[in-house]
Design a protein around this motif. Structure first.
Motif, mmCIF file in Angstrom:
data_model
loop_
_atom_site.group_PDB
_atom_site.id
_atom_site.type_symbol
_atom_site.label_atom_id
_atom_site.label_comp_id
_atom_site.label_asym_id
_atom_site.label_seq_id
_atom_site.Cartn_x
_atom_site.Cartn_y
_atom_site.Cartn_z
ATOM 1 N N ASP A 69 0.630 -0.944 0.202
ATOM 2 C CA ASP A 69 0.164 0.290 -0.035
ATOM 3 C C ASP A 69 0.794 0.987 0.160
ATOM 4 O O ASP A 69 0.306 2.751 0.400
ATOM 5 N N LEU A 70 1.711 1.265 -0.126
ATOM 6 C CA LEU A 70 3.080 2.428 -0.369
ATOM 7 C C LEU A 70 2.764 2.564 -1.528
ATOM 8 O O LEU A 70 2.694 2.166 -2.661
ATOM 9 N N GLY A 71 2.331 4.908 -1.063
ATOM 10 C CA GLY A 71 1.918 5.367 -2.194
ATOM 11 C C GLY A 71 0.540 5.145 -2.465
ATOM 12 O O GLY A 71 0.686 6.439 -3.428
ATOM 13 N N CYS A 101 4.087 11.429 4.177
ATOM 14 C CA CYS A 101 3.207 11.523 3.202
ATOM 15 C C CYS A 101 4.401 10.659 1.787
ATOM 16 O O CYS A 101 4.592 9.685 0.942
ATOM 17 N N THR A 102 5.188 11.879 1.443
ATOM 18 C CA THR A 102 5.547 11.985 0.615
ATOM 19 C C THR A 102 7.000 10.968 0.010
ATOM 20 O O THR A 102 7.589 10.591 -0.286
ATOM 21 N N THR A 108 -2.754 10.265 -0.067
ATOM 22 C CA THR A 108 -3.520 10.890 0.006
ATOM 23 C C THR A 108 -3.262 11.721 1.679
ATOM 24 O O THR A 108 -3.197 10.946 2.447
ATOM 25 N N VAL A 109 -2.675 13.037 1.910
ATOM 26 C CA VAL A 109 -3.293 14.079 2.944
ATOM 27 C C VAL A 109 -4.752 14.417 3.209
ATOM 28 O O VAL A 109 -5.095 15.094 2.829
ATOM 29 N N SER A 125 6.256 15.930 -3.518
ATOM 30 C CA SER A 125 6.008 15.235 -5.102
ATOM 31 C C SER A 125 4.812 13.780 -4.518
ATOM 32 O O SER A 125 4.877 13.330 -2.799
ATOM 33 N N ASN A 126 4.222 13.335 -5.306
ATOM 34 C CA ASN A 126 3.132 12.317 -5.279
ATOM 35 C C ASN A 126 2.663 12.389 -4.163
ATOM 36 O O ASN A 126 2.264 11.506 -3.732
#
Length: 599
Positions: A69-71, A101-102, A108-109, A125-126
């Protein structure tokens, strides 16, 4: 009934992060009752399932989930200490959530329901920053909670730098999204001085006011489905970035000066769709070298311009299916100094309601700066800056089609602005203007199916103006325009097809003036005249002009007045000019041989 005895390996519950647990084997034995009292039901299910499938399976599943679930994880800002009570400062908590998060590869924050007060925050990023429907991110009213972003250089000249302060900013980031359906409120009124020369309530003003979103050299930046309210400066400012997408935004900024909606500087591959922008300053400015831009299905209203182009090389841009209402500062405005080039642009399917301008293309040297006089103030007999014939300003291949609406002569104050602004006289009696000076070039500009009703009220003094300032600049700097419909000078390749110009009140100005224009085709033009005016149209040094199917709608003394000996190769082919007492009038050495009539 005989009870079946089941042996259960004892475990201890360890919290890893919100909504996740890990099971750890213990060597000590404990009773079933003791074990059940220390684990949750989901953990029991996991342990029993693992007992059935084997000890190896019990360890493998949680480990795989933690990696897979990374990302894609959700980082709730409350888990990082945010209060969301509208009082506590939540900047550090929000930044910590973004940083985590990054670091984990993105995700998602989440800003959940509540009011979260923040100062300057960096987007990375991301990361998708999601502001929930019941959530509001409230920009702090304390100027000490903001800071300059040193990585973003200031843009503009030494007398008018635009600042690099922000509520949210991103630098050299990729794959960043800010989305709603919640709200970002900048409390911009707190950054406006009630009395000129005194500090605003926030303690900072001028170019230290924070933008709501400031983007520099980013790729794949998205803002969508969000309300952006009461910004202190520009709502969204994007600099030297690629693949930028704005969708479904509601922007309402009328609490401070320079309240732009979108402000793009040298941005490429930009889309703006389904947005409503009610601003005090430029609603959608495109400065520098903007390329590959589309704007569609939007509504705009502003005290200044909607689409404003200033400097650089802007090309391959389309605007379509938009409503521009109560635009008191020219809906479509081009201003280019030597070296500027605007090329390959289309403006189509636009409704203009109560606007001034409405289209202004002004290319060449600007007026020299006068100490103590603002660049937006009208100067008496302004002197132009030096021209550069080797590097002229250029406009070419611009089309305007399917445009209908009304142009007002009495622009009021914006109905919901919190402060007043003054108007220049040149803003009242305006028209479509194409003006090239200092060796600049305007060519291949077309108007197709354009129907406009102008406010009228032009005087004989306005109509008598033959020499306009030789400068490029704001649309009102040329003063009250001598035509009510279209004024063009030093232009070539002009096309009008199915164009209709009317006035709401009597006007003594011509509908159309050509001053040093060549290669023009005018087909199915319908215009109003005035029995007390000199003529419906006026040409000075016009060459290679063809009229076909022209109609004069109301009585006038003459259809076309030619002035000077430089007019030549003008053809009037058919049409209905019967409401003009004479087809032609000649003045200042103009001769009949310059015109061919085919009735």
């Amino acid at each position: 009934m005989r009870l079946l005895s089941v042996a259960i390996t004892p475990v201890r519950l360890i919290a890893v992060e919100e909504n996740s647990v890990a099971l750890k084997l213990e060597s000590a034995q404990m009773t079933r009752r003791q074990w059940l009292g220390q684990v949750t039901l989901p953990a029991v299910g996991a342990a029993l399932g693992a007992g059935i499938l084997g000890e190896k399976t019990m360890f493998a599943a949680p480990k795989a989930a933690a990696v897979n679930d990374l990302g894609a994880r959700v980082y709730n800002v409350r888990a990082f200490g945010a209060k969301g009570d509208g009082v506590a400062l939540d900047t550090a908590a929000l930044q910590a959530a973004i940083d985590a998060c990054t670091k984990d590869g993105g995700g998602t924050v989440l800003v959940p329901a509540g009011t979260f007060v923040v100062g300057t925050v960096e987007l990375k990023s991301n990361v998708t920053l999601r502001i929930a429907a019941g959530a509001k991110v409230l920009g702090s009213s304390d100027g000490k909670q903001y800071h300059a972003v040193d990585a973003i250089p200031l843009h503009g000249d030494s007398t008018l730098e635009d600042g690099n302060w922000a509520l949210f900013f991103a630098v050299n980031a990729k794959n960043v999204t800010v989305e709603g359906p919640g709200t970002i409120d900048g409390q911009g009124g707190q950054f406006h001085s009630v009395v000129r020369g005194t500090p605003p309530p926030s303690g900072i003003g001028g170019n230290k006011r924070p933008y709501q979103i400031l983007v520099y050299r980013c790729e794949d930046f998205v803002v969508r489905d969000l309300s952006l309210l009461d910004c202190a400066y520009h709502s969204i400012r994007v600099i030297q970035s690629k693949r930028v997408h704005m969708d479904g935004l509601y922007i309402h900024d009328r609490v401070n000066s320079n309240n732009d909606g979108f402000h793009f500087i040298s941005a490429e591959y930009v889309t703006v769709t389904n947005c409503t922008v009610l601003s005090q300053d430029d609603a959608c400015a495109l400065f520098g070298s903007c390329r590959f831009v589309t704007v569609t299905n939007c509504v705009f209203s502003t005290r200044w311009s909607v689409f404003r182009f200033g400097g650089g090389v802007a090309e391959n841009i389309t605007v379509s299916n938009c409503i521009l209402y109560e635009v008191y500062g020219c809906p479509i405005k081009f201003h280019g100094r030597p070296g500027t080039r605007y090329e390959n642009m289309s403006f189509s399917n636009l409704v203009l309601k109560d606007v001034t301008g409405p289209i202004h293309i002004s290319m060449g040297p600007s007026a020299k700066r006068v100490p103590g006089v603002s660049g937006t103030q009208t100067q008496a007999n302004p002197e132009p800056e030096p021209a550069d014939p080797s590097n002229p300003a250029i406009v070419r291949n611009i089309s305007f089609s399917n445009i209908h609406g009304t142009v007002t002569t009495d622009p009021p104050q914006l109905r919901d602005a919190t402060f007043t602004s003054n108007y220049n006289m040149g803003e009242r009696r305006s028209c479509i203007a194409l003006s090239a000076v200092g060796g600049s070039i305007i060519e291949n500009v077309s108007f197709d199916n354009v129907h406009l009703t102008f406010g009228g009220g032009g005087t004989a003094e306005d109509a008598a103006r033959r020499s306009l300032p030789q400068i490029a600049g704001e649309y009102f700097m040329l003063g009250p325009m001598p035509a009510y419909g279209l004024y063009a000078r030093n232009s070539r390749g002009i096309t009008l097809n199915n164009v209709r110009f009317q006035v709401a009140t009597p006007d003594l100005r011509p509908a159309l003036i050509f001053d040093h224009v060549e290669d023009a085709a005018i087909s199915a033009l319908s215009v109003q005249g005035n029995a007390s005016a000199e003529s419906v149209m006026r040409f000075t040094a016009a060459r290679d002009v063809l009229f076909t199917g022209t109609r004069v709608l109301t009585p006038s003394p003459a259809f076309l007045q030619l002035e000077g000996a430089e007019n030549e190769c003008i053809t009037i082919d058919g049409g209905d000019l019967s409401r003009s007492s004479a087809v032609l009038a000649f003045k200042d050495g103009a001769v009949a041989s310059s015109v061919k009539l085919r009735q």
